[in-house]
Design a protein around this motif. Structure first.
Motif, short mmCIF file in Angstrom:
data_model
loop_
_atom_site.label_atom_id
_atom_site.label_comp_id
_atom_site.label_asym_id
_atom_site.label_seq_id
_atom_site.Cartn_x
_atom_site.Cartn_y
_atom_site.Cartn_z
N UNK A 1 28.85 -42.04 45.87
CA UNK A 1 29.65 -41.98 44.65
C UNK A 1 31.13 -42.11 44.99
N UNK A 2 31.87 -42.48 44.01
CA UNK A 2 33.31 -42.66 44.20
C UNK A 2 33.93 -41.34 44.61
N UNK B 1 36.75 -38.56 45.00
CA UNK B 1 37.88 -38.05 44.24
C UNK B 1 38.82 -37.21 45.10
N UNK C 1 32.79 -38.13 42.75
CA UNK C 1 32.72 -38.15 41.29
C UNK C 1 31.40 -37.59 40.78
N UNK C 2 30.35 -37.69 41.59
CA UNK C 2 29.06 -37.18 41.14
C UNK C 2 28.90 -35.69 41.41
N UNK D 1 26.73 -27.35 47.83
CA UNK D 1 25.98 -27.51 46.60
C UNK D 1 26.47 -26.50 45.59
N UNK D 2 26.55 -26.93 44.37
CA UNK D 2 26.90 -25.99 43.33
C UNK D 2 27.82 -26.54 42.27
N UNK D 3 28.39 -27.67 42.53
CA UNK D 3 29.34 -28.20 41.54
C UNK D 3 28.58 -28.70 40.33
N UNK D 4 29.13 -28.39 39.18
CA UNK D 4 28.54 -28.82 37.93
C UNK D 4 29.37 -29.91 37.29
N UNK D 5 30.12 -30.58 38.08
CA UNK D 5 30.96 -31.67 37.60
C UNK D 5 31.59 -32.30 38.80
N UNK D 6 32.36 -33.34 38.55
CA UNK D 6 32.94 -34.03 39.68
C UNK D 6 33.91 -33.10 40.42
N UNK E 1 37.26 -32.48 41.94
CA UNK E 1 38.56 -33.07 41.66
C UNK E 1 39.57 -32.77 42.75
N UNK F 1 35.33 -30.32 38.00
CA UNK F 1 35.55 -30.61 36.60
C UNK F 1 34.91 -29.57 35.69
N UNK G 1 39.11 -25.29 31.67
CA UNK G 1 38.88 -26.72 31.75
C UNK G 1 38.90 -27.15 33.21
#
Lengths: 728, 502
Positions: free
Chosen positions: B166-167, B169, B189-190, B217-222, B224, B244, B323
């Motif tokens: 994935x891209x 960030x 990004x994933x 492991x554990x991110x629920x968004x990209x 950043x 994110x 956010x």
């Protein structure tokens, strides 16, 4: 008394010989009647006396009532005291005969002597002069020549030549003494006192009307304030005279013949001026003002007809009547300026949708390509040509073999939950339901962790529904009004990162074939339902699709007119259906019509619901944006006319008090729309910013769609010029 | 004289002994600006080569005439104005540029050895060692097309071909290179955050490859933002990642790094006769992956299947932002500062995972930088004590604003200064390691700006990226004077700044 009446009547009858004489007698009688009853014979007697002065009065009774002698056979006494015999009374017949005998002779009954007297010409003449308010004597001269017995002209030879006395030339000593005495008196203190006392007494005696008799606080007022209490009605101030009102105005002020004819033809009230300018050589030649009587008359009419109430003059600045707008800096944050553009050579971009997580933006347009952008960097991460799919018509599951002209994407919408990356795309007559799992990675399950899952992990790993899994189960046959089918779509082109070689292609999409193009899609907040609107669909204009059961329902048995847009209520089971003129609110559970909102516009284009669900904004093709407060009834609370052309889209921010409208006039207008919690105050609507970045597209289309970022005060817009912009 | 000019009494104080002049008060015309004052000092000094100076009056860079300065500050004309001066920061020069296959979205450098890691939208992280400025300038001059051949990647970190990538960030280097390998954390990004062990290229060889040493492991968004803490000497290495989903996660990666080193040593022992590549499977797919870039040429035997990468769980999750977290930074070893799109900057105690201080405004933060003297030990890789001095944070916002926050002040008074010159989204910020006052900012308007935070105007604006968005920027080089930047034009640009004091 009967005698008296009879006598009077008799006299009147006898006196009717000549018109003038009869009048005279009538007047005399009238005068007698007007006087006291006892005076009546006297009056006649007086007339006789004047007569008897000439002829000699024989009856010497004096001025007594003659009826005293009615019971006697004499009528009075002569000069020597002898009784005067009553002359013989003529009966009616004799009187008539005598009247005829005498012919035109003029006679008057002499009551004193009881005989008829014939009037001579002189008598008649005198009577006529008296009647004409002239002197009775014809020979009387009221204006005789003056005889100057003592002439004012000094005579050459006066009667006496005494010189003027000295006192005529010397100031009078006595007068001087008197003056000195008066002057001393006036200089004296007592005189001044007396004068002051007199003035004070005069002032005291003068009634003072300058007070309001019921005003108890009046004594505290100054004299000036008291004066101001009684407002004078000042005459209206007249403008100063102009050149046209001069008696010798310059030529340019004179009216030409046509102008004068026009002036005459116009109504009096409508004339620009109430006179026609005239030119005179000199002021001497100016004639009398002919309009004066009419103007006086009009003035009197005005005074007569004018209301006597004194109307308070409204001294209000026009600006103060405008509602007080809050300072815009207090309403921040709101999108103010262009911050990013998402450029793709896509032709008209018809629709856009922001992912609920706020990281992705999907756009679709005439080229039939769905593009997914990363919002923060403007990177197009996904490009997905669906143009061939939409052309399938009624058999969408038939694989497209030959390249067809790209069907435009009418609408696309992300599911409104951040953990479900489902996208509904309306392309051609088909609504495609596709999952984009890579936009939101599935959260890892705690069991997958090799290390012991800490408590933090357990709280972090929220089990999230995989959007792809939602689409995977086969379709349930049954109650669906239209068929759902799996649809093989071409794989998307991923433009960021790289895909695994063995990664399965995008899960097969579901296609729902509509009769005609669905122009609008609306998701239910819980993402299991969505609605599609086919404006030309007749009774099937609105279809509700349930994803978990693969069922499409037709909520309305018959057509309600052309339907433009639908919306699900955010919390209640209500469905908003916008027809051309009105918005109907249906309760989906009770299957009843809850409310019918009259938008008072000609053609509704779009609508958006406030996140709290009590306020609705409706955009219309006739330029206006209408705000409904659903608690305030069925009529609009406010109509906002900030656009000059058709409004294409309206959008609410999901958390901030912002809403926006996009229009064909290339502008996107951002409003502050604060809904207050207390029921007593209405929503505050303030126009904030007009964002004009888009260029004009084909066919007069401007900005086609707009949407807010779910968290940030950012606004996206897409237009017919192919541009997609982000304003922050 | 009737037209007598207004005079100001000025005393020159040099911050550098080399340029000291007599500090007697002088009476100077009030119309003088920085340029005139600089000429005057040069006249007094008579150096061999004229040196442009910058002047500091009352803690602020002099950018107006003396008269206007006195007016703005409401200073009396009779008081002596003390002007501190130092050599002007020279215009950075473009020394090298390098094409990469895709947008460069992440950039991190390590000052101790000058290593740079870049993250690309093609999913590959690359480690470079930019040459010294002078050598690079020669190389740039030698190459007609301007492409620097010496700057090719030391190693490329990517999942093996065929696996998804994935891209990227965010990327950062963890610790000093050990045994010819460097550890890099890469967030994508994933939502994946991978710990790579990249073997550095040998002299003259091809680019080394990376082995995935751990998957966080554990991110629920990209992911950043990533920041690494821990000194070279200490045993522990910590990562902070902002996602994110609004959470900051702290990871302890020292054990995974040691395990990767041990695995590498074992593999080296096994392949004592026939050297084999290092390889790794990111996701444990079990498929044999083709390796590239072997250090030595002989045909390799089928390599043993590499052990699956270790999965790491976060040590603590710092929840408080509503956010996406767009920036994280370490202030010392125990304090994490994070910035979020909800507009707040929070500092967290790493041990207790509690938010200790919050400042913020209305606008979402897109980039974060901490002043270098509080970052702890000076430099990205350096560790050390806690923040002691002023905790000065700079945030970049979507409207081009760069805002400075004084973390010591109360939240209502924390906004220290506003630097407004960018016209678009500020994407990256970095305080210079060489000076606590110098700040680098990158923006989507294509400009890099160098600021002295004592002034309101940028010192320099670098437009070498053209109209392309600059997505990342950092100070680099061993001396911390190079400006590295990458963006949507797929070029990694290196600007060199002149050696100046202060």
């Amino acid at each position: 008394m009967p005698t008296k009446a009879g006598g009077g009547k008799r006299r009147r009858d006898i006196a009717k010989e000549d018109g003038a004489v009869a009048e005279l007698a009538g007047e005399a009688e009238a005068a007698g009647t007007a006087a006291s009853g006892a005076a009546e014979p006297g009056a006649v007697g007086a007339a006789d006396e004047s007569d008897s002065e000439d002829d000699g009065v024989r009856n010497m009774v004096g001025d007594v009532p003659l009826e005293w002698y009615d019971e006697y056979d004499h009528i009075g006494y002569g000069l020597d005291g002898q009784r005067l015999a009553r002359p013989p009374q003529l009966d009616e017949l004799d009187a008539l005969i005598e009247r005829y005998d005498k012919g035109n002779s003029r006679t008057v009954y002499d009551a004193l002597h009881g005989e008829l007297v014939e009037l001579t010409d002189d008598d008649v003449g005198m009577i006529r002069r008296i009647q004409g308010n002239q002197y009775p004597d014809a020979n009387f001269d009221p204006y005789p020549d003056t005889v100057e017995w003592v002439s004012s002209v000094p005579e050459k030879e006066p009667l006496w030549a005494r010189p003027e006395p000295k006192s005529r030339f010397v100031p009078s000593v006595w007068e001087r003494k008197r003056i000195v005495r008066l002057v001393r008196a006036m200089r004296s203190e007592s005189y001044a006192k007396s004068q002051a006392a007199q003035a004070a007494a005069k002032e005291r005696q003068r009634p003072d009307y300058n007070y309001a008799i019921w005003d108890e606080t009046l004594e505290d007022l100054t004299r000036e304030q008291r004066r101001l209490m009684y407002k004078r009605l000042n005459a209206p101030k007249q403008p100063p005279p102009t050149n046209a009102e001069s008696y010798n105005p310059p030529a340019e002020y004179l009216l030409s013949a046509e102008e004068e004819a026009e002036w005459l033809a116009t109504d009096r009230e409508d004339r620009p001026s109430n006179f026609v300018p005239r030119k005179y050589d000199s002021l001497r030649r100016v004639p009398a003002y002919t309009n004066l009587p009419m103007e006086r008359f009009q003035r009197c009419l005005d005074l007569y007809l004018c209301p006597r109430t004194q109307r308070a003059k409204l001294d209000i600045a026009p600006e103060s009547l405008l509602p007080q707008l809050p300072d815009l800096s207090q309403l921040e944050p709101y999108p103010k300026r262009l911050s990013a553009s998402y450029a793709a050579d896509a032709g008209c971009v018809r629709t856009l949708s922001v992912h609920a997580g706020g990281q992705w933006l999907a756009t679709g347009g005439d080229d039939g390509i769905v593009r997914v952008w990363e919002v923060a960097t403007g990177r197009c991460t996904l490009s997905w040509d669906l143009g061939g799919v939409g052309g399938g018509g009624a058999t969408p599951d038939a694989a497209p073999s030959a390249p067809r002209a790209a069907e435009p994407i009418h609408r696309l919408a992300f599911a409104p939950a951040a953990d479900r990356s489902m996208l509904a795309v309306s392309i051609g007559p088909i609504v495609l339901l596709v999952a984009l799992p890579h936009l939101h990675p599935p959260a890892p399950q705690p069991a997958q962790l090799t290390r012991a899952a800490t408590a933090a992990i357990a709280s972090a790993a929220v089990p999230s529904a995989d959007a792809a899994a939602l689409l995977a189960p086969p379709a349930a046959a049954g109650a669906s009004v239209i068929a759902w089918a799996r649809c093989d779509v071409p794989p998307p082109v991923v433009l960021a990162g790289r895909q695994a070689a063995d990664e399965p292609r995008l899960p097969p999409a579901l296609s729902i074939a509509h009769a005609k193009a669905a122009k609008q899609l609306a998701w239910h907040p819980r993402c299991d339902y969505f609605a599609s609107v086919v404006p030309e669909g007749g009774a099937r204009a609105v279809l509700l699709h349930q994803i978990s059961r693969r069922v499409s329902q037709q909520p309305f048995a018959k057509s309600k007119g052309r339907i433009e847009s639908v919306l699900f209520h955010s919390t209640r089971p209500h469905l908003f259906v916008a027809t051309q003129r009105e918005v109907r609110v249906y309760d989906l559970l009770k299957q009843t019509l809850v409310k019918k909102l009259s938008a008072e516009v000609q053609w509704i284009s779009s609508m958006a619901l406030h996140p709290a669900g009590d306020n609705l904004v409706v955009g219309s093709y006739d330029k206006s944006v209408v705000w409904f407060d659903l608690d305030l009834g069925t009529r609009p609370y406010k109509a906002l006319r900030s656009h000059t052309l058709a409004v294409r889209a309206v959008a609410f921010h999901s958390s901030l008090p912002l809403f926006a409208s996009a229009s064909d006039d290339l502008g996107v207008q951002v409003f502050h729309g604060q809904v207050h919690d207390d029921l007593g105050s209405n929503a505050t609507i303030v126009p904030l910013k007009r964002l004009e970045v888009h260029a004009a597209g084909q066919a007069g289309l401007g900005v086609m769609d707009c949407a807010f970022h779910p968290q940030q005060p950012w606004l996206f817009s897409c237009g017919a010029d192919g541009a997609v912009h982000l304003y922050t | 004289m009737a037209g007598a000019e207004e005079q100001v009494i000025v005393r020159f104080v040099s911050e550098v002994d080399e340029y000291a002049v007599n500090d007697e008060p002088l009476e100077l015309p009030a119309r003088l600006t920085r340029y005139g004052l600089s000429e005057l000092v040069n006249h007094l000094l008579r150096p061999a080569r004229p040196v442009p100076f910058d002047f500091l009056a009352g803690g602020e860079l002099l950018r107006t005439s003396l008269r206007k300065f006195m007016q703005l500050r409401a200073l009396s004309g009779e008081a002596t104005l003390e002007l501190r001066y130092f050599p002007l920061v020279g215009e950075p020069e473009l020394t090298s540029q390098q094409e990469q296959p895709d947008w460069i979205s992440a950039l991190s450098s390590r000052l101790a050895d000058g290593l740079v890691v870049t993250g690309c939208y093609d999913g590959v992280a690359r480690v470079f060692a930019p040459p010294a400025a002078s050598a690079a300038a020669q190389a740039l001059a030698a190459n007609e097309d301007g492409h620097d051949q010496t700057g090719s990647a030391l190693c490329e970190l990517a999942p093996p071909a065929g696996a998804a990538a994935s891209a990227i960030k965010a990327a950062t280097i963890i610790g000093a290179p050990r045994e010819g390998a460097v550890f890099v954390a890469v967030g994508a990004l994933d939502g994946s955050l991978r710990l790579w062990r990249g073997r550095l290229r040998a002299e003259g060889g091809a680019a080394g490859v990376g082995v995935c040493a751990g998957v966080c492991v554990g991110h629920d968004g990209s992911v950043e933002a990533i920041a690494a803490a821990g000194s070279d000497e200490s045993e522990d290495a910590w990562l902070a990642s902002g996602s994110h989903d609004g959470a900051v996660r702290l990871w302890s990666v020292a054990a995974a790094m040691d395990a990767a080193d041990a695995a590498d040593a074992t593999a080296a022992d096994l392949a004592a006769a026939t050297p084999v590549d290092e390889g790794g499977d990111s996701l444990g797919g079990g498929k044999a992956k083709r390796r590239k870039g072997a250090a030595v040429a002989p045909p390799p035997p089928p390599p043993p299947p590499p052990p699956p990468a270790e999965r790491l769980a976060p040590r603590s999750i710092l929840r408080g932002h509503s956010q996406a977290v767009t920036g994280v930074a370490w202030a010392g070893i125990s304090l994490v500062v994070s910035a979020s799109m909800d507009g707040t900057v929070r500092s967290w105690d790493a041990a207790t995972a509690q938010s200790s201080h919050t400042v913020g405004g209305l606008k979402g933060v897109q980039a974060l930088a901490l002043s270098s003297d509080v970052r702890g030990g000076g430099g990205g890789g350096g560790g050390g004590g806690d923040a002691t001095g002023a905790l000065l944070a700079a945030t970049g916002h979507d409207n081009g604003l760069v805002q400075l926050w004084d973390a010591r002040a109360r939240p209502s008074e924390a906004a220290a200064a506003r630097l407004l010159s960018h016209t678009r989204w500020v994407s990256a910020l970095a305080f210079a390691p060489a000076s606590p006052y110098r700040l680098l900012s990158a923006s989507h308007d294509g400009c890099l700006k160098v600021w002295d935070i004592r002034g309101k105007l940028p010192l320099h604006t670098l437009g070498a990226h053209g109209a392309a968005k600059v997505l990342c920027a950092a100070w680099g080089g061993k001396d911390g004077r190079a400006i590295l930047s990458g963006g949507a034009d797929c070029r990694l640009l290196v600007h060199a700044t002149a050696h100046t004091e202060q």
